[in-house]
Write an enzyme that holds these catalytic residues in place. Structure first.
Site, mmCIF file in Angstrom:
data_model
loop_
_atom_site.group_PDB
_atom_site.id
_atom_site.type_symbol
_atom_site.label_atom_id
_atom_site.label_comp_id
_atom_site.label_asym_id
_atom_site.label_seq_id
_atom_site.Cartn_x
_atom_site.Cartn_y
_atom_site.Cartn_z
ATOM 1 N N LEU A 49 0.814 -1.214 0.000
ATOM 2 C CA LEU A 49 0.000 0.000 0.000
ATOM 3 C C LEU A 49 0.849 1.267 0.000
ATOM 4 O O LEU A 49 1.893 1.326 0.642
ATOM 5 C CB LEU A 49 -0.910 -0.012 1.231
ATOM 6 N N HIS A 58 -3.545 4.323 -2.079
ATOM 7 C CA HIS A 58 -4.478 3.387 -1.425
ATOM 8 C C HIS A 58 -5.036 4.004 -0.143
ATOM 9 O O HIS A 58 -6.206 3.850 0.170
ATOM 10 C CB HIS A 58 -3.748 2.092 -1.037
ATOM 11 N N GLY A 61 -8.996 3.603 -7.459
ATOM 12 C CA GLY A 61 -8.190 4.762 -7.840
ATOM 13 C C GLY A 61 -8.354 5.086 -9.324
ATOM 14 O O GLY A 61 -8.465 4.196 -10.164
ATOM 15 N N GLU A 62 -8.328 6.381 -9.627
ATOM 16 C CA GLU A 62 -8.461 6.798 -11.025
ATOM 17 C C GLU A 62 -7.175 6.569 -11.818
ATOM 18 O O GLU A 62 -7.163 6.732 -13.027
ATOM 19 C CB GLU A 62 -8.855 8.278 -11.088
ATOM 20 N N LYS A 63 -6.088 6.213 -11.145
ATOM 21 C CA LYS A 63 -4.870 5.946 -11.920
ATOM 22 C C LYS A 63 -5.125 4.810 -12.905
ATOM 23 O O LYS A 63 -4.674 4.845 -14.039
ATOM 24 C CB LYS A 63 -3.677 5.608 -11.029
ATOM 25 N N ASP A 64 -5.879 3.806 -12.445
ATOM 26 C CA ASP A 64 -6.285 2.713 -13.341
ATOM 27 C C ASP A 64 -7.631 3.105 -13.956
ATOM 28 O O ASP A 64 -8.672 2.523 -13.642
ATOM 29 C CB ASP A 64 -6.386 1.410 -12.541
HETATM 30 O O1 PAF Z 1 -6.242 -2.075 -8.772
HETATM 31 C C1 PAF Z 1 -5.930 -3.121 -8.193
HETATM 32 O O2 PAF Z 1 -5.186 -3.119 -7.225
HETATM 33 C C2 PAF Z 1 -6.476 -4.450 -8.676
HETATM 34 O O3 PAF Z 1 -6.573 -4.470 -10.053
HETATM 35 C C3 PAF Z 1 -7.822 -4.835 -8.026
HETATM 36 C C4 PAF Z 1 -8.934 -3.839 -8.361
HETATM 37 C C5 PAF Z 1 -7.655 -4.905 -6.522
HETATM 38 C C6 PAF Z 1 -8.271 -6.206 -8.525
HETATM 39 O O4 PAF Z 1 -7.314 -7.181 -8.250
#
Ligand code: PAF
Length: 291
Positions: A36, A40, A159-162
């Site tokens: 983390l 996070h 998170g908006e990074k992804d």
């Molecule tokens: O973003 C992440 O950490 C992962 O893709 C998630 C959403 C926990 C799924 O494994």
């Protein structure tokens, strides 16, 4: 500081969450893969705030997190084996963010040996990272659906990074009528612009300084768009030049509609620029809304 309750078994977790729901509680969930960082923790603090916003007369107000390095979202040549892990450190961080309980299951508990059901999300999962990482979003959608079923949260935070992952999850929740609010949270950056990511731990000092080109390319495009440049091709070309000049291997530079993720020719307010590039062997992603 009392740590969060650690639950390793998915059935025990399901019973714990079901009981909270039965008692009329409010549950906020932060799914993570651990290791983390402050990004996070910003999700976790918001989960705490959202859970506590329930009326005091309601049942338990739970801010929950899961820590699970999901094998199903890694390709055969990706970094599953070396993905950074630090459960003890993560639990201390969860405690500092006010998390009540953490699910940290073993892969064999999540995917039994004869596991054969998968969630496929359509076009929103196909381009960008979906094109470079075949099967990735199938693995993400499947594990997120499982975590939502196991935890029965009122709200889940990502998170908006992804950015693409967030749209894939939103699309799945909409299409499958899941009764949960999906909340996206802003990217947390280092003071020099680097978006926080567990994978930043792989970077050598020299790669890290080259990786700053991702945010530089995005902020440069945002400034050009603010000055009136609307041509997506021109904005993409300049961003790619910044990435190339830093010696990064570009995977993609795209400007897309923020929800459908379809490429656009003209950048409109809210269009999203997304980039993915390799610094050495480490693949990094970042994105920004254009003005
Ligand atoms: O973003 C992440 O950490 C992962 O893709 C998630 C959403 C926990 C799924 O494994």
């Amino acid at each position: 500081m009392a740590g969060p309750e650690l639950i390793r078994d998915t059935r025990a977790w399901q019973a714990y969450c079901r009981e909270a729901r039965r008692r009329g509680g409010r549950v906020a969930l932060v799914p993570t893969m651990g290791f983390l960082h402050q990004g996070h923790l910003s999700l976790m603090r918001e989960a705490r705030r959202l859970a506590d916003a329930a009326p005091p007369a309601a049942g338990p107000r739970l801010a929950l997190a899961s820590i699970f390095v999901n094998p199903a979202q890694f390709g055969p040549r990706e970094d599953l084996a070396r993905y950074p892990r630090d459960l003890d450190g993560d639990l201390a961080k969860c405690a500092s963010a006010g998390i009540d309980a953490v699910l940290a299951p073993e892969p064999a508990d999540v995917y039994r040996p004869d596991h054969q059901s998968w969630v496929e999300v359509g076009s929103v999962a196909e381009g960008l990272c979906g094109a470079s990482r075949p099967g990735h979003f199938r693995g993400v959608a499947t594990v997120v659906l499982k975590l939502l079923h196991l935890s029965l949260p009122d709200v889940a935070l990502f998170g908006e990074k992804d950015w693409q992952q967030l749209q894939v999850v939103r699309t799945m929740v909409r299409d499958l009528d899941l009764d949960v609010e999906i909340r996206g949270m802003p990217i947390v950056r280092e003071p020099d612009g680097l978006a926080l990511s567990s994978r930043n731990a792989y970077l050598s000092p020299e790669e890290r300084s080259r990786a700053l080109a991702l945010s530089r390319a995005l902020f440069g495009a945002r400034d050009r768009a603010a000055r009136g440049e609307r041509d997506a091709g021109a904005l993409r070309a300049e961003a790619r030049r910044v990435l190339d000049a830093a010696g990064l291997r570009v995977d993609y530079v795209e400007i897309v509609h923020p929800e459908t993720l379809r490429p656009v020719e003209r950048a409109e307010p809210g269009s999203r620029m997304l980039v993915a590039a390799f610094a050495g062997a480490t693949r990094l992603i970042d994105n920004l809304a254009l003005p």
